[in-house]
Design an enzyme around this catalytic site. Structure first.
Site, PDB file in Angstrom:
ATOM      1  N   ARG A  19     -37.839 -36.420  46.369  1.00  0.00           N
ATOM      2  CA  ARG A  19     -36.633 -35.736  46.847  1.00  0.00           C
ATOM      3  C   ARG A  19     -35.432 -36.657  46.716  1.00  0.00           C
ATOM      4  O   ARG A  19     -35.460 -37.821  47.117  1.00  0.00           O
ATOM      5  CB  ARG A  19     -36.779 -35.309  48.306  1.00  0.00           C
ATOM      6  CG  ARG A  19     -35.493 -34.622  48.787  1.00  0.00           C
ATOM      7  CD  ARG A  19     -35.660 -33.859  50.024  1.00  0.00           C
ATOM      8  NE  ARG A  19     -34.414 -33.217  50.392  1.00  0.00           N
ATOM      9  CZ  ARG A  19     -34.257 -32.486  51.469  1.00  0.00           C
ATOM     10  NH1 ARG A  19     -35.278 -32.274  52.268  1.00  0.00           N
ATOM     11  NH2 ARG A  19     -33.105 -31.943  51.741  1.00  0.00           N
ATOM     12  N   ARG A  41     -35.057 -28.785  45.849  1.00  0.00           N
ATOM     13  CA  ARG A  41     -35.727 -30.033  46.214  1.00  0.00           C
ATOM     14  C   ARG A  41     -37.200 -29.986  45.849  1.00  0.00           C
ATOM     15  O   ARG A  41     -37.826 -28.926  45.900  1.00  0.00           O
ATOM     16  CB  ARG A  41     -35.556 -30.315  47.693  1.00  0.00           C
ATOM     17  CG  ARG A  41     -36.076 -29.180  48.545  1.00  0.00           C
ATOM     18  CD  ARG A  41     -35.496 -29.118  49.905  1.00  0.00           C
ATOM     19  NE  ARG A  41     -34.107 -28.733  49.849  1.00  0.00           N
ATOM     20  CZ  ARG A  41     -33.351 -28.524  50.894  1.00  0.00           C
ATOM     21  NH1 ARG A  41     -33.832 -28.659  52.093  1.00  0.00           N
ATOM     22  NH2 ARG A  41     -32.102 -28.183  50.763  1.00  0.00           N
ATOM     23  N   ASP A  44     -39.386 -30.572  50.982  1.00  0.00           N
ATOM     24  CA  ASP A  44     -38.665 -30.461  52.242  1.00  0.00           C
ATOM     25  C   ASP A  44     -39.735 -30.519  53.329  1.00  0.00           C
ATOM     26  O   ASP A  44     -40.651 -29.693  53.342  1.00  0.00           O
ATOM     27  CB  ASP A  44     -37.899 -29.137  52.297  1.00  0.00           C
ATOM     28  CG  ASP A  44     -36.903 -29.080  53.421  1.00  0.00           C
ATOM     29  OD1 ASP A  44     -36.486 -30.149  53.912  1.00  0.00           O
ATOM     30  OD2 ASP A  44     -36.517 -27.962  53.812  1.00  0.00           O
ATOM     31  N   ASP A  74     -39.967 -30.729  57.315  1.00  0.00           N
ATOM     32  CA  ASP A  74     -39.198 -30.627  58.555  1.00  0.00           C
ATOM     33  C   ASP A  74     -40.097 -30.532  59.778  1.00  0.00           C
ATOM     34  O   ASP A  74     -41.101 -29.807  59.772  1.00  0.00           O
ATOM     35  CB  ASP A  74     -38.314 -29.372  58.535  1.00  0.00           C
ATOM     36  CG  ASP A  74     -37.155 -29.477  57.575  1.00  0.00           C
ATOM     37  OD1 ASP A  74     -36.717 -30.598  57.278  1.00  0.00           O
ATOM     38  OD2 ASP A  74     -36.679 -28.421  57.121  1.00  0.00           O
TER      39      ASP A  74
END
Length: 168
Positions: A85, A95, A98, A100
């Site tokens: 990334r 991307r 990701d 999170d």
């Protein structure tokens, strides 16, 4: 130790491979003997992304995290970096990875570097749908409805995620 919910997404390169690799980084740290949960993989339309962005592949994991929230954030960022990334500070840019934090137990954190639970989890089909696969009855910190109720009551134009495969 707390249960951690992690949202995974990719819309560049070998998307499924990136999610599998991210999953493997987390499954390696899961505390021995604790349940490691993973949703199905979903194909999702890009939301708020630059025009021409490819569809995402999304999933959610849950596992026992033995460290702090800040350590988990650093681990997530390290995985993103290892998966290629690049951050150019373009909002919602495409991307390779990701990663999170959705929630970490019942923690509520609002700092300049970290917000838990994720501030938009309750309004994103591409997170709620896979989370409902593994924790439909979970009530996220700061919410009053279960994950499945949040999903069913969501008023958005966001297209529904499309299940891709169960085992990955």
């Amino acid at each position: 130790m707390r249960r951690a919910g992690i949202a995974l997404g990719s819309n560049l390169g070998a998307k499924v491979t990136s999610l599998k690799t991210a999953r493997d980084f987390f499954s390696g740290i899961n505390v021995q003997g604790n349940l490691f949960l993973q949703s199905r993989l979903y194909s999702t339309a890009p939301v708020g992304c630059p025009e021409g962005s490819e569809d995402y592949v999304n999933a959610v994991l849950e596992f026992t995290w033995p460290g702090t929230a800040e350590e988990l954030l650093l681990h997530c960022q390290d995985i993103e970096q290892k998966l290629g990334r690049v951050r150019s500070h373009v909002r919602n840019e495409p991307r390779t990875a990701d990663v999170d934090i959705i929630y970490l137990g019942d923690l509520l954190i609002a700092s300049p570097s970290l917000t838990i639970p994720h501030p938009r989890v309750h309004c994103r089909k591409f997170v709620l749908c896979p989370l409902a696969d593994i924790r439909p009855d979970l009530i996220l910190p700061g919410q009053v409805l279960t994950v499945v109720d949040l999903l069913n009551n969501l008023d958005t134009d966001e297209p529904a995620p499309i299940p891709m495969q169960d085992a990955w």
